[in-house]
Design a protein around this motif. Structure first.
Motif, PDB file in Angstrom:
ATOM      1  N   TYR A  10      -8.945   2.676  -7.887  1.00  0.00           N
ATOM      2  CA  TYR A  10      -8.183   3.300  -6.806  1.00  0.00           C
ATOM      3  C   TYR A  10      -8.924   3.059  -5.507  1.00  0.00           C
ATOM      4  N   SER A  58      -6.053   2.484   1.337  1.00  0.00           N
ATOM      5  CA  SER A  58      -4.721   1.892   1.172  1.00  0.00           C
ATOM      6  C   SER A  58      -3.878   2.679   0.173  1.00  0.00           C
ATOM      7  N   GLY A  59      -4.549   3.395  -0.728  1.00  0.00           N
ATOM      8  CA  GLY A  59      -3.847   4.097  -1.810  1.00  0.00           C
ATOM      9  C   GLY A  59      -3.525   3.196  -2.989  1.00  0.00           C
ATOM     10  N   ARG A  60      -3.865   1.908  -2.896  1.00  0.00           N
ATOM     11  CA  ARG A  60      -3.511   1.006  -4.007  1.00  0.00           C
ATOM     12  C   ARG A  60      -4.307   1.365  -5.269  1.00  0.00           C
ATOM     13  N   THR A  61      -3.638   1.204  -6.407  1.00  0.00           N
ATOM     14  CA  THR A  61      -4.276   1.421  -7.702  1.00  0.00           C
ATOM     15  C   THR A  61      -4.085   0.182  -8.573  1.00  0.00           C
ATOM     16  N   VAL A  77       0.418   2.716  -6.409  1.00  0.00           N
ATOM     17  CA  VAL A  77      -0.191   3.439  -5.298  1.00  0.00           C
ATOM     18  C   VAL A  77      -0.360   4.907  -5.687  1.00  0.00           C
ATOM     19  N   GLN A  78      -1.357   5.510  -5.077  1.00  0.00           N
ATOM     20  CA  GLN A  78      -1.573   6.943  -5.251  1.00  0.00           C
ATOM     21  C   GLN A  78      -1.398   7.553  -3.871  1.00  0.00           C
ATOM     22  N   ARG A  79      -0.564   8.611  -3.775  1.00  0.00           N
ATOM     23  CA  ARG A  79      -0.254   9.161  -2.444  1.00  0.00           C
ATOM     24  C   ARG A  79      -1.217  10.265  -2.050  1.00  0.00           C
ATOM     25  N   ASP A 114       0.859  -1.188   0.000  1.00  0.00           N
ATOM     26  CA  ASP A 114       0.000   0.000   0.000  1.00  0.00           C
ATOM     27  C   ASP A 114       0.893   1.235   0.000  1.00  0.00           C
ATOM     28  N   ARG A 115       0.300   2.405   0.220  1.00  0.00           N
ATOM     29  CA  ARG A 115       1.113   3.617   0.071  1.00  0.00           C
ATOM     30  C   ARG A 115       2.168   3.747   1.168  1.00  0.00           C
TER      31      ARG A 115
END
Ligand code: GLA
Length: 397
Positions: A315, A319-322, A395-397, A91-92
């Motif tokens: 997205y 978790s920020g996961r993409t 991940v996207q922050r 995750d992020r």
């Protein structure tokens, strides 16, 4: 912490190899006297480990393979159905979670119906009234979904043991699955030689390359059926995931989920995912007959553009996961896990309740063999079916 657990996995894999398992790329005699000299250099770290994973219904051994990339992503696949059983991504903050639904043991995949993680064939999704005709000859298929044929029939590609060959050459790690589907299997004409290659790249991608050839005209439409939950496979429903599908149109269905033939605009409907939107935002929108027929989203989007291109992105905000999906295919089935109802217990005792996973299945449109206006799925002798789909994890922050 991560380093420690990876070391533990490595040690375990080496231990397995010592008691009869085998590590791909690990050479040298098993047992027997140690050579006196010169001292053997330490083996390179194993790239792909393999081990037994039970037996299929017809008693064939099933194997599990573990692939890892340079960034710690770990994927486990089995030779039954080419099923992706585990997929751990960061995750992020770097914490790993398993983001695909699945089972701990082979029995789950043999007994339960949801096609978790599998190669789907010969035909991903539905063929209306379980039949098609080629050159005036009628081919009745297995009717395994009401009046229709779904995901290749009673014993589709998800329920057979494939020849599985690991290949760690060239930096990436891959498993090559092959089998020949015999003339007449589940009603389809032609001996179909199929090759499906999974590559776990150091660019955090699972690339899937499909190939097939036939000795009689037949229909082919292969896809992959992982159920993703980017918060973790045991983290509740997927309704908070935001989804973008690059498609101006979709194929509305009848009440048995067979396309009507229309390519309808998504504009002004709950099927408009051109701007990233929470899956749950409109899924219960009252008055939308298509959502009633699908029990949620279970439809084919006519993705924009052609050739290999990005068609979707998911997205998960916590978790920020993409997850990005790119493909050569013209369609994408987005299925919001509507048939999951809590009756299935999966890995680590996880209870898979309603809409706790979603699928993004790249494909030709459902019922194409009976819809001459849809892109054709016919494969003739002398031609090679070739498609490519890439799932990219970030991940996207
Ligand atoms: C596909 C179909 C769904 C359902 C699932 C598996 O996504 O479109 O209707 O059959 O597979 O349960």
């Amino acid at each position: 912490m991560m380093r420690g657990s990876r070391y533990a996995v490595l040690t375990l894999a080496l231990a397995v190899a010592g008691c009869g398992g085998f590590i791909y790329g690990c050479e040298g005699p098993k047992g027997g006297p140690e050579p006196a000299s010169p001292p053997t250099p330490p083996s390179p770290p194993p790239a792909i480990s393999r081990a037994a994973f039970g037996t299929s219904q017809d008693g064939q051994p099933v194997e599990t393979f573990t692939l890892r990339n340079a960034n710690g992503i770990e994927m486990r696949v089995i030779s039954l159905g080419g099923i992706v059983t585990h997929l751990k991504t960061p995750d992020r903050s770097g914490a790993m979670a398993d983001i695909v639904l699945g089972f701990d043991r082979v029995d789950g995949y043999l007994n339960e119906p949801p096609y978790f993680g599998a190669i789907i064939g010969r035909y991903g999704n539905r063929i209306g009234k379980a039949r098609f005709a080629i050159d005036g000859t009628n081919y009745p298929l297995a009717a395994n979904n009401g009046p229709n044929h779904l995901h290749g029939g009673v014993k589709g590609f998800d329920k057979v043991v494939w020849k599985a060959e690991p290949d760690a050459s060239g930096g990436a790690q891959r498993i090559v699955f092959t089998r020949t589907s015999a003339d007449g299997e589940e009603g389809y004409p032609g001996n179909l030689a199929v090759k499906v290659t999974y590559t776990l790249t150091n660019n955090n991608e699972l690339a899937i390359d499909y190939e097939a050839t036939t000795d009689k005209p037949t229909h082919v439409n292969l896809t992959h059926h992982s159920y993703f939950n980017l918060a973790g496979h045991n983290a509740g429903d997927i309704l908070g995931h935001e989804l973008m599908i690059d498609a101006d149109r979709y194929t509305p269905v009848d009440d048995t989920l067979i396309p009507t033939g229309e390519l309808a605009p998504v504009a002004g409907t709950p099927f408009d995912f051109r701007q990233s939107t929470a899956i749950g935002a409109r899924i219960n929108q009252s008055g939308d007959q298509q959502l009633v027929f699908g029990k949620g989203y279970d439809h084919n989007w006519v993705t924009n553009g052609s050739g290999f291109r990005r068609v979707a992105r998911a997205y998960e905000p916590k978790s920020g996961r993409t997850l990005e999906v790119s493909t050569t295919e013209p369609g994408l089935q987005f299925y919001s896990g509507n048939f999951l109802d809590g009756s299935i217990t999966g890995k680590d005792g996880a209870v898979y309740a309603h809409r706790t996973g979603f699928c993004l299945e790249t494909q030709h449109f459902p019922d194409s063999p009976n819809k001459s206006s849809f892109p054709s799925t016919l494969l003739k002798p002398g031609e090679t079916y070739r498609t490519r789909t890439v799932y990219r994890f970030g991940v996207q922050r």
